[in-house]
Motif scaffolding. Sequence first.
Motif, PDB file in Angstrom:
ATOM      1  N   ILE A   1       0.901  -1.034   0.213  1.00  0.00           N
ATOM      2  CA  ILE A   1      -0.120  -0.100  -0.070  1.00  0.00           C
ATOM      3  C   ILE A   1       0.841   1.334   0.080  1.00  0.00           C
ATOM      4  CG2 ILE A   1      -2.053  -1.116   1.059  1.00  0.00           C
ATOM      5  CD1 ILE A   1      -1.027   0.034   3.757  1.00  0.00           C
TER       6      ILE A   1
ATOM      7  N   PRO B   1       1.317  -3.816   4.729  1.00  0.00           N
ATOM      8  CA  PRO B   1       0.787  -3.214   5.704  1.00  0.00           C
ATOM      9  C   PRO B   1       1.296  -3.695   7.113  1.00  0.00           C
ATOM     10  CG  PRO B   1      -0.925  -4.654   4.554  1.00  0.00           C
ATOM     11  CD  PRO B   1       0.102  -4.287   3.370  1.00  0.00           C
ATOM     12  N   ARG B   2       1.962  -4.920   6.827  1.00  0.00           N
ATOM     13  CA  ARG B   2       2.305  -5.584   8.212  1.00  0.00           C
ATOM     14  C   ARG B   2       3.550  -4.885   8.527  1.00  0.00           C
ATOM     15  NH1 ARG B   2       2.129 -11.643   5.808  1.00  0.00           N
ATOM     16  NH2 ARG B   2       2.624 -10.403   3.919  1.00  0.00           N
TER      17      ARG B   2
ATOM     18  N   THR C   1       6.275  -2.924  10.370  1.00  0.00           N
ATOM     19  CA  THR C   1       6.214  -2.073  11.607  1.00  0.00           C
ATOM     20  C   THR C   1       7.137  -0.840  11.254  1.00  0.00           C
ATOM     21  OG1 THR C   1       8.132  -3.359  12.257  1.00  0.00           O
ATOM     22  CG2 THR C   1       6.189  -3.999  12.904  1.00  0.00           C
TER      23      THR C   1
ATOM     24  N   LEU D   1       2.490   0.052  13.446  1.00  0.00           N
ATOM     25  CA  LEU D   1       2.291  -0.267  12.161  1.00  0.00           C
ATOM     26  C   LEU D   1       2.769   1.130  11.527  1.00  0.00           C
ATOM     27  CD1 LEU D   1      -0.581  -2.613  12.218  1.00  0.00           C
ATOM     28  CD2 LEU D   1       1.514  -3.351  11.910  1.00  0.00           C
TER      29      LEU D   1
ATOM     30  N   ALA E   1       2.184   2.262   8.484  1.00  0.00           N
ATOM     31  CA  ALA E   1       1.073   2.931   7.675  1.00  0.00           C
ATOM     32  C   ALA E   1       0.090   3.515   8.752  1.00  0.00           C
ATOM     33  CB  ALA E   1       0.106   1.833   6.948  1.00  0.00           C
TER      34      ALA E   1
END
Lengths: 334, 194
Positions: free
Chosen positions: B37, B54-55, B57, B98, B100
């Motif tokens: 993303i 998205p995972r 960190t 995270l 994001a």
Amino acid sequence: MKTFELTRADDPGQAIAVAAKANTAQQGADIRFIAGGTNLVDYMKLNVETPRKLVDVNHLPFDKIENLPDGGLKIGAVVRNSDLAYHPIVRKNYAVLSEALLSGASPQLRNMATTAGNLLQRTRCMYFRDTAMPCNKREPGSGCAAITGVNRGLAILGTSEDCIASNPSDMNVAMSALEATIHIRGPKGERSVPIGDFHLLPGNTPNRETVLEPGDLITHVTLPPPSPGNRSLYLKLRDRASFEFALASAAVVITADGGKITRARVALGGVGTKPWRSPEAEAELTGQSATPAVFQKAAVAALRDAKPQSQNGFKVELAKRCLVHALKLVTQTA
Amino acid sequence: MASLLASAGPVLGERSRDEAAAIPETKEAMAAVEGAIPVTLRVNGKKYDLQIDPRTTLLDCLREHLHLTGSKKGCDHGQCGACTVHVNGRRMNSCLCLAAMYQGDEITTIEGVGQPGNLHPIQEAFVAHDAYQCGYCTCGQIMSAVALLTEPVGPEDAEIKELMSGNICRCGAYQNIVAAIQSVRQSARPEKAG
């Protein structure tokens, strides 16, 4: 970590609508709210939690601490633990809450962790954390490895044959002694739940930890006005001096008049499967003189139903002494 | 939140270099990752446009995507503090963030606190007091110590120890770490949060 879709909620209705489609709001939820992430990201890394969708609720307008007209306090769901602990009103009127928060975790974690997240903090039972081991809380019906295993840190009050996992939160213990109310907005509207009714005993469904249903969003917590003349204190006993979970802890809110206790609120931490309010101890204290003998009777009453496991029998005496000492300290200056 | 945020001193000064940093090799590599993303981060005053899983960190993003390797991975579970960074002036465990979720925030790493020839007073004090041995935890210790200067904390060593408890040092340099922090607090008399 299993992959997931990350969405950001900009208003509560949107967050609730997304989460209402979840399979559950309890262990194994496929849709989760995320705020500080201190607990959830940890458990996602361990594959204990495997949500397919995360809803970021950090930007919802629940980040304020406000006075209520009745003299109480309204604490937003995403108020950080450090901000709550250092808030002047909390330090002055609800010292037990400030002390409990500052005794928990580390400064970094307290800067991230939120009020609602702390209410929902999961157990530190090592078998819950380890997907290679049986655990009824993580995987219903798989068994409890803790009862026959390493259980030194686990609960002695509120346990069942299926689960002895302790609730690790310090904040929850103080909130219990302060008789906090949790305010929830969900698909069917709003409701308020006293903290004593919010967490569930494990029974034969330890995977169910709270009354939350899919779509339920904690918006804020309220504290009643401070009882006039009360003194409060949180005492935490643990293996290390700092950054460690409680083996036993006590939150006490006491009003005394001329050496006589007129009002007592007592909750214990580190020993219960949920934050452990003790009406038994409160009954022994109310109307009595603030003396060591009375404190001892209260402590015995609080631990009367304790069920020690193979390694945590010491907690029965430790919790009693913890409560007695907390009562001594809080009444010394009353 | 407001009181701490408002009083957290501008560690970087007011840098506002808004140009997007060009790291084409990273972007190309990551564009191929399924489910990546678009994420825009501000780190040490620079803006970075990234494509990440998205995972990812914040710690992994800093180290693996931005090549800011000062922040260290110790436990990866928020227990050791080696990954400590500042988000809007507040110290956090970047291993539990995270990436994001931190778009729009001002992220500061050890690289943004000071550089050789232009060290932060805390960095100078760590050198002067020999406040490390192997050095693996040191960046996290310094990030915590710098943040601590603007937090409500009393004058005693015991309070420093308590508020540095989120940073573990396996070499056991704790005594000198406390001495280094106290030397800066006593000489600079930094403004404190109320």
